[in-house]
Motif scaffolding. Structure first.
Motif: not given
Ligand SMILES: [Mg+2]
Ligand SMILES: Nc1nc2c(ncn2[C@@H]2O[C@H](COP(=O)(O)OP(=O)(O)OP(=O)(O)O)[C@@H](O)[C@H]2O)c(=O)[nH]1
Length: 296
Positions: A22, A35, A43, A62
Motif C-alpha cells: 500500500s 491505509i 489491507t 492494491d
Molecule cells: Mg496494504
C-alpha cells in the motif's frame, strides 16, 4: 505536435502481508489512498490507486497480503487477491528486504502471463552488503525487472515507475485526472478510523477491528457530523480500545478526525461507538455490514 499514443494499464500489486504494497501504491498515486500500518493484514480488500501523468495512466490494484486464511474474512481477503490477478496488464510483486521469507509467496505472480516486476522494498532498512546477495538471488527468480526501492524514502521509485510505464500498452484514460481511487468517501473515512485504531492498539486487538459508518451528516457548509461503530471481538478488547478515562478512544478519534478533515476539506465532529461482535470475522452478516462482500 506530439503524436505519441496515450498508454494505460492495470497493475496488480501482490506480496506477503506488511511488505509495503500500500505504501508503494500511495507513493505512485501521490496521495494516501490506502491505509498503512505496521500490522500485517492492514489491507482487507482490493483498492484501486490511479497514477496519472503526461501521456500515461497506471491503475494500481492494491491487495491484501498473501496468507493462509484462518477466518471467513481471511478467505474473503484471499479471494480478492485472486480477482486482482485477473485481466491486469502487469504485476508488481513486492518483497521486504528485511524479511527474505516474504519472497516465498511469489509463485502465483510468476505464473501470470504478463510483464512481471519485483520491488525489493525497505532498502533503507538494510545494509548494502545484505541487499546485494538478496538482489543477486532474486535476479534469477523469473521477473522481467528487479528493482530495490524504499517507498518510505521515495528511493528508486522513479526508476520503477519508468520501467512499468514502458510496458504499458496503448490505451484509453480509464479515469479522469483528478480521480485517485475507486473507494467512496464513506469507505475512506471508515478506513482512516481503522488505521488509527491499528496504529494505537497492540497484541491481538487489531485483527478483530472493523469500522462501520453509521452516518455522515453535513450540518453546515463547513461542518460534517460523522458517527461510526468500531467493532471488536471481546469485552476485554473493548476496554482496551476505550482505555482509561476513554483516553485511547479519544486518541483514535482525534487522529482520525484530523485526517478526515484533510480528506473532505471541512471540519468534522466524529463520534465513535465501540461494539463487541463476537467472532464477527466468521459471520456472513457482519462481514456484509462491514463491506467485505464478494464480487459476482
Ligand atoms: Mg496494504
Ligand atoms: N523502513 C521502511 N518501512 C516501510 C517502507 N515501506 C513501507 N514501510 C512500513 O512497512 C509497514 C507496512 O506497510 P504497508 O504499506 O501497510 O504494507 P502492506 O504490504 O500494504 O501490508 P498489508 O496491507 O498488511 O498486506 C508500515 O509500517 C510502513 O510504514 C520502506 O520503504 N521502508
Amino acid at each position: 505536435m506530439d503524436n505519441k499514443a496515450f498508454r494505460s494499464g492495470f497493475v496488480a500489486i501482490l506480496g506477503a502481508p506488511n511488505v509495503g504494497k500500500s505504501s508503494i501504491m500511495n507513493r505512485f498515486v501521490g496521495e494516501k489512498v490506502a491505509i498503512v500500518s505496521n500490522r500485517p493484514q492492514t489491507t482487507r480488500t482490493k483498492i484501486l490507486g490511479v497514477a496519472s501523468r503526461e501521456g500515461v495512466q497506471v491503475v494500481f490494484v492494491d491487495t491484501p497480503g498473501i496468507h493462509r486464511p484462518r477466518t471467513r474474512l481471511g478467505e474473503y481477503m484471499m479471494s480478492t487477491v485472486k480477482e486482482a490477478e485477473e485481466g491486469v496488464d502487469a504485476v508488481l510483486f513486492v518483497v521486504d528486504a528485511t524479511r527474505p521469507g516474504t519472497m516465498d509467496s511469489m509463485g502465483e505472480a510468476l505464473k501470470m502471463n504478463c510483464p512481471k516486476f519485483l520491488a525489493v522494498n525497505k532498502m533503507d532498512a538494510v545494509k548494502a552488503d545484505a541487499l546485494m546477495p538478496l538482489l543477486q538471488k532474486l535476479n534469477d527468480a523469473g521477473f522481467d525487472e528487479v528493482v530495490p526501492v524504499s517507498a518510505l524514502r521515495g528511493k528508486n521509485m522513479d526508476t520503477l515507475w519508468d520501467l512499468i510505464c514502458e510496458k504499458m500498452p496503448e490505451g484509453p484514460k480509464y479515469f479522469p485526472d483528478d480521480m485517485m481511487t475507486d473507494q467512496p468517501e464513506q469507505v475512506m473515512c471508515a478506513e482512516i478510523i481503522r488505521e488509527k485504531a491499528l496504529r494505537s492498539l497492540s497484541e491481538e486487538v487489531p485483527h478483530g477491528i472493523g469500522v462501520e459508518m453509521l452516518a455522515m451528516n453535513k450540518l453546515s457548509e463547513d461542518l460534517m457530523e460523522i458517527h461510526a461503530n468500531v467493532y471488536c471481538e471481546k469485552e476485554s478488547h473493548k476496554s482496551i480500545i476505550i482505555g482509561k478515562h476513554a483516553s485511547m478512544l479519544k486518541k483514535i478519534g482525534t487522529e482520525a478526525r484530523q485526517d478526515i478533515e484533510r480528506l473532505i476539506g471541512m471540519r468534522v465532529m466524529l463520534q465513535l461507538w465501540v461494539k463487541v461482535r463476537e467472532d464477527w470475522r466468521n459471520k456472513t452478516g457482519d462481514l456484509k455490514t462491514l463491506g467485505y462482500v464478494k464480487e459476482d
